[in-house]
Design a protein around this motif. Sequence first.
Motif, PDB file in Angstrom:
ATOM      1  N   ARG A 121       0.833  -1.204   0.000  1.00  0.00           N
ATOM      2  CA  ARG A 121       0.000   0.000   0.000  1.00  0.00           C
ATOM      3  C   ARG A 121       0.866   1.251   0.000  1.00  0.00           C
ATOM      4  O   ARG A 121       1.792   1.378   0.777  1.00  0.00           O
ATOM      5  N   LEU A 122       0.537   2.168  -0.875  1.00  0.00           N
ATOM      6  CA  LEU A 122       1.282   3.416  -0.944  1.00  0.00           C
ATOM      7  C   LEU A 122       0.734   4.461   0.021  1.00  0.00           C
ATOM      8  O   LEU A 122       1.474   5.262   0.549  1.00  0.00           O
ATOM      9  N   GLU A 123      -0.565   4.453   0.222  1.00  0.00           N
ATOM     10  CA  GLU A 123      -1.189   5.443   1.092  1.00  0.00           C
ATOM     11  C   GLU A 123      -1.601   4.781   2.400  1.00  0.00           C
ATOM     12  O   GLU A 123      -2.413   3.861   2.417  1.00  0.00           O
ATOM     13  N   VAL A 124      -1.029   5.270   3.480  1.00  0.00           N
ATOM     14  CA  VAL A 124      -1.276   4.659   4.791  1.00  0.00           C
ATOM     15  C   VAL A 124      -1.945   5.634   5.759  1.00  0.00           C
ATOM     16  O   VAL A 124      -1.971   5.384   6.958  1.00  0.00           O
ATOM     17  N   GLU A 125      -2.500   6.738   5.244  1.00  0.00           N
ATOM     18  CA  GLU A 125      -3.050   7.769   6.122  1.00  0.00           C
ATOM     19  C   GLU A 125      -4.117   7.225   7.071  1.00  0.00           C
ATOM     20  O   GLU A 125      -4.100   7.518   8.262  1.00  0.00           O
ATOM     21  N   ASN A 126      -5.074   6.437   6.538  1.00  0.00           N
ATOM     22  CA  ASN A 126      -6.149   5.919   7.387  1.00  0.00           C
ATOM     23  C   ASN A 126      -5.612   4.965   8.447  1.00  0.00           C
ATOM     24  O   ASN A 126      -6.014   5.028   9.612  1.00  0.00           O
ATOM     25  N   ASP A 127      -4.715   4.073   8.022  1.00  0.00           N
ATOM     26  CA  ASP A 127      -4.125   3.144   8.987  1.00  0.00           C
ATOM     27  C   ASP A 127      -3.310   3.885  10.036  1.00  0.00           C
ATOM     28  O   ASP A 127      -3.352   3.555  11.219  1.00  0.00           O
ATOM     29  N   LEU A 128      -2.569   4.892   9.598  1.00  0.00           N
ATOM     30  CA  LEU A 128      -1.744   5.663  10.523  1.00  0.00           C
ATOM     31  C   LEU A 128      -2.620   6.449  11.493  1.00  0.00           C
ATOM     32  O   LEU A 128      -2.322   6.523  12.684  1.00  0.00           O
ATOM     33  N   HIS A 129      -3.721   6.988  10.985  1.00  0.00           N
ATOM     34  CA  HIS A 129      -4.654   7.726  11.846  1.00  0.00           C
ATOM     35  C   HIS A 129      -5.191   6.814  12.953  1.00  0.00           C
ATOM     36  O   HIS A 129      -5.234   7.193  14.117  1.00  0.00           O
ATOM     37  N   CYS A 130      -5.580   5.612  12.590  1.00  0.00           N
ATOM     38  CA  CYS A 130      -6.086   4.649  13.582  1.00  0.00           C
ATOM     39  C   CYS A 130      -4.995   4.244  14.565  1.00  0.00           C
ATOM     40  O   CYS A 130      -5.234   4.138  15.767  1.00  0.00           O
ATOM     41  N   ALA A 131      -3.795   4.018  14.056  1.00  0.00           N
ATOM     42  CA  ALA A 131      -2.700   3.565  14.912  1.00  0.00           C
ATOM     43  C   ALA A 131      -2.267   4.642  15.905  1.00  0.00           C
ATOM     44  O   ALA A 131      -1.868   4.332  17.024  1.00  0.00           O
ATOM     45  N   LEU A 132      -2.349   5.912  15.521  1.00  0.00           N
ATOM     46  CA  LEU A 132      -1.912   6.998  16.393  1.00  0.00           C
ATOM     47  C   LEU A 132      -3.015   7.564  17.275  1.00  0.00           C
ATOM     48  O   LEU A 132      -2.748   8.360  18.156  1.00  0.00           O
ATOM     49  N   SER A 133      -4.256   7.168  17.042  1.00  0.00           N
ATOM     50  CA  SER A 133      -5.373   7.695  17.812  1.00  0.00           C
ATOM     51  C   SER A 133      -5.262   7.270  19.274  1.00  0.00           C
ATOM     52  O   SER A 133      -4.952   6.121  19.578  1.00  0.00           O
ATOM     53  N   ILE A 134      -5.509   8.217  20.174  1.00  0.00           N
ATOM     54  CA  ILE A 134      -5.473   7.886  21.595  1.00  0.00           C
ATOM     55  C   ILE A 134      -6.846   7.470  22.106  1.00  0.00           C
ATOM     56  O   ILE A 134      -6.986   7.052  23.244  1.00  0.00           O
ATOM     57  N   THR A 135      -7.858   7.586  21.258  1.00  0.00           N
ATOM     58  CA  THR A 135      -9.205   7.179  21.629  1.00  0.00           C
ATOM     59  C   THR A 135      -9.373   5.696  21.338  1.00  0.00           C
ATOM     60  O   THR A 135      -9.214   5.269  20.196  1.00  0.00           O
ATOM     61  N   PRO A 136      -9.687   4.900  22.357  1.00  0.00           N
ATOM     62  CA  PRO A 136      -9.858   3.467  22.102  1.00  0.00           C
ATOM     63  C   PRO A 136     -11.138   3.215  21.302  1.00  0.00           C
ATOM     64  O   PRO A 136     -12.151   3.891  21.507  1.00  0.00           O
ATOM     65  N   PRO A 137     -11.103   2.269  20.373  1.00  0.00           N
ATOM     66  CA  PRO A 137     -12.300   2.005  19.575  1.00  0.00           C
ATOM     67  C   PRO A 137     -13.386   1.337  20.410  1.00  0.00           C
ATOM     68  O   PRO A 137     -13.113   0.545  21.297  1.00  0.00           O
ATOM     69  N   ASN A 138     -14.632   1.673  20.127  1.00  0.00           N
ATOM     70  CA  ASN A 138     -15.772   1.057  20.796  1.00  0.00           C
ATOM     71  C   ASN A 138     -16.218  -0.109  19.911  1.00  0.00           C
ATOM     72  O   ASN A 138     -17.065   0.046  19.023  1.00  0.00           O
ATOM     73  N   ILE A 139     -15.630  -1.263  20.159  1.00  0.00           N
ATOM     74  CA  ILE A 139     -15.820  -2.431  19.298  1.00  0.00           C
ATOM     75  C   ILE A 139     -17.285  -2.855  19.239  1.00  0.00           C
ATOM     76  O   ILE A 139     -17.808  -3.176  18.163  1.00  0.00           O
ATOM     77  N   SER A 140     -17.979  -2.833  20.366  1.00  0.00           N
ATOM     78  CA  SER A 140     -19.378  -3.282  20.365  1.00  0.00           C
ATOM     79  C   SER A 140     -20.243  -2.383  19.480  1.00  0.00           C
ATOM     80  O   SER A 140     -21.107  -2.871  18.748  1.00  0.00           O
ATOM     81  N   GLU A 141     -20.023  -1.065  19.517  1.00  0.00           N
ATOM     82  CA  GLU A 141     -20.783  -0.147  18.664  1.00  0.00           C
ATOM     83  C   GLU A 141     -20.443  -0.358  17.191  1.00  0.00           C
ATOM     84  O   GLU A 141     -21.321  -0.320  16.334  1.00  0.00           O
ATOM     85  N   LEU A 142     -19.178  -0.563  16.901  1.00  0.00           N
ATOM     86  CA  LEU A 142     -18.772  -0.819  15.521  1.00  0.00           C
ATOM     87  C   LEU A 142     -19.387  -2.114  14.998  1.00  0.00           C
ATOM     88  O   LEU A 142     -19.849  -2.181  13.857  1.00  0.00           O
ATOM     89  N   ALA A 143     -19.410  -3.127  15.844  1.00  0.00           N
ATOM     90  CA  ALA A 143     -19.986  -4.419  15.438  1.00  0.00           C
ATOM     91  C   ALA A 143     -21.492  -4.287  15.205  1.00  0.00           C
ATOM     92  O   ALA A 143     -22.028  -4.842  14.240  1.00  0.00           O
ATOM     93  N   LYS A 144     -22.187  -3.531  16.065  1.00  0.00           N
ATOM     94  CA  LYS A 144     -23.625  -3.319  15.884  1.00  0.00           C
ATOM     95  C   LYS A 144     -23.907  -2.606  14.568  1.00  0.00           C
ATOM     96  O   LYS A 144     -24.838  -2.946  13.841  1.00  0.00           O
ATOM     97  N   ALA A 145     -23.112  -1.587  14.263  1.00  0.00           N
ATOM     98  CA  ALA A 145     -23.305  -0.836  13.022  1.00  0.00           C
ATOM     99  C   ALA A 145     -23.097  -1.742  11.816  1.00  0.00           C
ATOM    100  O   ALA A 145     -23.873  -1.711  10.861  1.00  0.00           O
ATOM    101  N   LYS A 146     -22.074  -2.565  11.843  1.00  0.00           N
ATOM    102  CA  LYS A 146     -21.822  -3.481  10.733  1.00  0.00           C
ATOM    103  C   LYS A 146     -22.941  -4.519  10.623  1.00  0.00           C
ATOM    104  O   LYS A 146     -23.373  -4.875   9.539  1.00  0.00           O
ATOM    105  N   GLN A 147     -23.405  -4.997  11.792  1.00  0.00           N
ATOM    106  CA  GLN A 147     -24.458  -6.009  11.806  1.00  0.00           C
ATOM    107  C   GLN A 147     -25.754  -5.430  11.226  1.00  0.00           C
ATOM    108  O   GLN A 147     -26.430  -6.076  10.433  1.00  0.00           O
TER     109      GLN A 147
END
Length: 156
Positions: A121-147
């Motif tokens: 991958r040449l563009e890593v901005e999104n991955d880098l944004h996630c990796a550097l974020s200090i806010t922990p992901p809310n996995i249950s909310e993300l899973a509900k949205a995908k579901q």
Amino acid sequence: MLPQFAKNEILQHLTALKNEFSRYFPELDDDEFDLVRNPFKLPVERVLDDCQDEFLELKTDLEARDMFDEKSITEFWPLMCESYPKVSEIAICALLPFVSTYLWELGFSTLLQVKTKQRSRLEVENDLHCALSITPPNISELAKAKQSQFLSFHES
């Protein structure tokens, strides 16, 4: 036993390294860091004359002392800005280079890690944004949205 030319090379390298550190960190002063580390143990005479009155107030402030014991120095000094602006400014200016250097190194090493894991991958901005974020992901909310997306897609 090292040959003399090797000793000379090592000595020359260490001297150059010392000079480079002196050039890179010219304003480092232990007195300044003593204030940052623990203002309650520092004698008043070691503080700049125009800050001594404010420093004395800080030293005698029991609430500030309790806060200093409970919090890290990076949390304590910004809280003192309103009550003790001159002393806080000295402390924050002493701490600021270390915070920015740390964040820069963190970002760079994270970029290297992302680039190594996903070489194609040449563009890593999104991955880098996630990796550097200090806010922990809310996995249950993300899973509900995908579901819910999955269910609405299959219902139609």
